[in-house]
Design a protein around this motif. Sequence first.
Motif, PDB file in Angstrom:
ATOM      1  N   PHE A   2       0.985  -1.421  -0.001  1.00 36.05           N
ATOM      2  CA  PHE A   2      -0.007  -0.030   0.137  1.00 36.05           C
ATOM      3  C   PHE A   2       0.909   1.270   0.096  1.00 36.05           C
ATOM      4  CE2 PHE A   2      -2.127  -3.512   2.038  1.00 36.05           C
ATOM      5  CZ  PHE A   2      -3.292  -3.415   1.535  1.00 36.05           C
ATOM      6  N   THR A   3       0.031   2.228  -0.307  1.00 34.80           N
ATOM      7  CA  THR A   3       0.867   3.843  -0.511  1.00 34.80           C
ATOM      8  C   THR A   3       1.063   4.415   0.634  1.00 34.80           C
ATOM      9  OG1 THR A   3      -0.662   4.733  -1.718  1.00 34.80           O
ATOM     10  CG2 THR A   3       0.912   3.459  -3.105  1.00 34.80           C
ATOM     11  N   GLY A   4      -0.143   4.358   1.349  1.00 33.91           N
ATOM     12  CA  GLY A   4      -0.608   5.028   2.723  1.00 33.91           C
ATOM     13  C   GLY A   4      -1.361   6.320   2.201  1.00 33.91           C
ATOM     14  N   ILE A   5      -1.914   6.465   0.957  1.00 36.82           N
ATOM     15  CA  ILE A   5      -2.729   7.324   0.335  1.00 36.82           C
ATOM     16  C   ILE A   5      -4.142   6.934   0.440  1.00 36.82           C
ATOM     17  CG2 ILE A   5      -3.179   9.052  -1.706  1.00 36.82           C
ATOM     18  CD1 ILE A   5      -0.545   9.555  -0.197  1.00 36.82           C
ATOM     19  N   VAL A   6      -4.742   7.157   1.640  1.00 37.29           N
ATOM     20  CA  VAL A   6      -6.274   6.817   1.821  1.00 37.29           C
ATOM     21  C   VAL A   6      -6.921   7.323   0.477  1.00 37.29           C
ATOM     22  CG1 VAL A   6      -8.217   7.010   3.163  1.00 37.29           C
ATOM     23  CG2 VAL A   6      -5.852   6.270   4.279  1.00 37.29           C
ATOM     24  N   GLN A   7      -7.991   6.566   0.026  1.00 34.02           N
ATOM     25  CA  GLN A   7      -8.779   6.376  -1.090  1.00 34.02           C
ATOM     26  C   GLN A   7     -10.202   7.071  -0.661  1.00 34.02           C
ATOM     27  OE1 GLN A   7      -7.712   2.831  -2.616  1.00 34.02           O
ATOM     28  NE2 GLN A   7      -7.155   3.774  -4.423  1.00 34.02           N
ATOM     29  N   GLY A   8     -10.565   6.806   0.930  1.00 34.07           N
ATOM     30  CA  GLY A   8     -11.766   7.540   1.394  1.00 34.07           C
ATOM     31  C   GLY A   8     -11.945   6.810   2.481  1.00 34.07           C
ATOM     32  N   THR A   9     -13.258   6.836   3.134  1.00 31.08           N
ATOM     33  CA  THR A   9     -13.712   6.151   4.280  1.00 31.08           C
ATOM     34  C   THR A   9     -14.994   5.547   3.809  1.00 31.08           C
ATOM     35  OG1 THR A   9     -15.118   7.727   4.965  1.00 31.08           O
ATOM     36  CG2 THR A   9     -12.790   7.996   5.820  1.00 31.08           C
ATOM     37  N   ALA A  10     -15.179   4.376   4.482  1.00 36.56           N
ATOM     38  CA  ALA A  10     -16.271   3.524   4.442  1.00 36.56           C
ATOM     39  C   ALA A  10     -17.058   2.827   5.855  1.00 36.56           C
ATOM     40  CB  ALA A  10     -16.000   2.085   3.650  1.00 36.56           C
ATOM     41  N   LYS A  11     -18.302   3.145   5.770  1.00 35.39           N
ATOM     42  CA  LYS A  11     -18.929   2.754   6.967  1.00 35.39           C
ATOM     43  C   LYS A  11     -19.167   0.999   7.065  1.00 35.39           C
ATOM     44  CE  LYS A  11     -22.607   5.148   7.926  1.00 35.39           C
ATOM     45  NZ  LYS A  11     -24.056   5.554   7.807  1.00 35.39           N
ATOM     46  N   VAL A  12     -18.919   0.660   8.414  1.00 38.52           N
ATOM     47  CA  VAL A  12     -19.142  -0.607   8.679  1.00 38.52           C
ATOM     48  C   VAL A  12     -20.689  -0.816   9.006  1.00 38.52           C
ATOM     49  CG1 VAL A  12     -18.751  -2.403  10.501  1.00 38.52           C
ATOM     50  CG2 VAL A  12     -17.088  -0.889   9.906  1.00 38.52           C
ATOM     51  N   VAL A  13     -21.047  -1.770   8.309  1.00 34.16           N
ATOM     52  CA  VAL A  13     -22.838  -1.787   8.164  1.00 34.16           C
ATOM     53  C   VAL A  13     -23.254  -3.265   9.207  1.00 34.16           C
ATOM     54  CG1 VAL A  13     -23.202  -0.581   5.951  1.00 34.16           C
ATOM     55  CG2 VAL A  13     -22.802  -3.004   5.943  1.00 34.16           C
ATOM     56  N   ALA A  14     -22.200  -3.943   9.258  1.00 36.62           N
ATOM     57  CA  ALA A  14     -22.495  -5.276   9.947  1.00 36.62           C
ATOM     58  C   ALA A  14     -21.125  -5.818  10.705  1.00 36.62           C
ATOM     59  CB  ALA A  14     -23.200  -6.312   9.150  1.00 36.62           C
ATOM     60  N   ILE A  15     -21.520  -6.639  11.745  1.00 36.74           N
ATOM     61  CA  ILE A  15     -20.374  -7.200  12.217  1.00 36.74           C
ATOM     62  C   ILE A  15     -20.874  -8.792  12.838  1.00 36.74           C
ATOM     63  CG2 ILE A  15     -18.632  -7.340  14.333  1.00 36.74           C
ATOM     64  CD1 ILE A  15     -18.571  -4.215  14.171  1.00 36.74           C
ATOM     65  N   GLU A  16     -20.151  -9.570  12.490  1.00 38.51           N
ATOM     66  CA  GLU A  16     -20.474 -11.120  12.770  1.00 38.51           C
ATOM     67  C   GLU A  16     -19.544 -11.429  13.832  1.00 38.51           C
ATOM     68  OE1 GLU A  16     -20.857 -13.252   9.262  1.00 38.51           O
ATOM     69  OE2 GLU A  16     -22.163 -11.931   8.237  1.00 38.51           O
TER      70      GLU A  16
END
Length: 209
Positions: A2-16
Amino acid sequence: MFTGIVQGTAKVVAIEEAELFRTHVISLPKSLRKGLEIGASVSHNGVCLTVTGIEGKRVSFDLMRETLRVTNLGAVEVGSRVNIERAARFGDEIGGHSMSGHVIAMAELVELDEAPNNRRLWFELPHELGRFLFDKGYIGVDGISLTIGEVRPAGATHGPRFCVNLIPETLARTTLIDRVLGDRVNIEIDPQTQAIVETVERVLASREV
């Protein structure tokens, strides 16, 4: 890699939940799902995870016991947002620094300095990692490639500390805008720095024998 250039954020919608095991399901934007397949590597807060399921925009990842112990992903809840970076491909521009997605420890946010268009964060690391910190060196914080602004040595009551200075683009693209005092972030030490320091330590130790 990885390059460490974050492309964005994402929401956690479920956890099992299972015994010493978790599956996270995140809602991944269309732009980050292009070409994504089961088995691909995706960085979550700097942790390299493997895609285990894809159902439309819902993408699943399994977290093992060691991942839950060493990183802040064990504290993630449904509704939390995580920093996302797809694995680098050959020929991609490396705008940050080379990162493996292997988190070495967590650091606590201990100071926060707000100013117009700027945010300076001070983090405290475990004592044994202080030898890898250098002014203007690289470090990975929750998967973000950052330059260390300043280093403070460990004291009698605290571990070594370092600060990073964040520009508006970094704040807009990552979760660091939401971090508050006491939060714990994932840390990846720059691999080249780690290799150089440990090599020098071995050479010096061998000369003392």
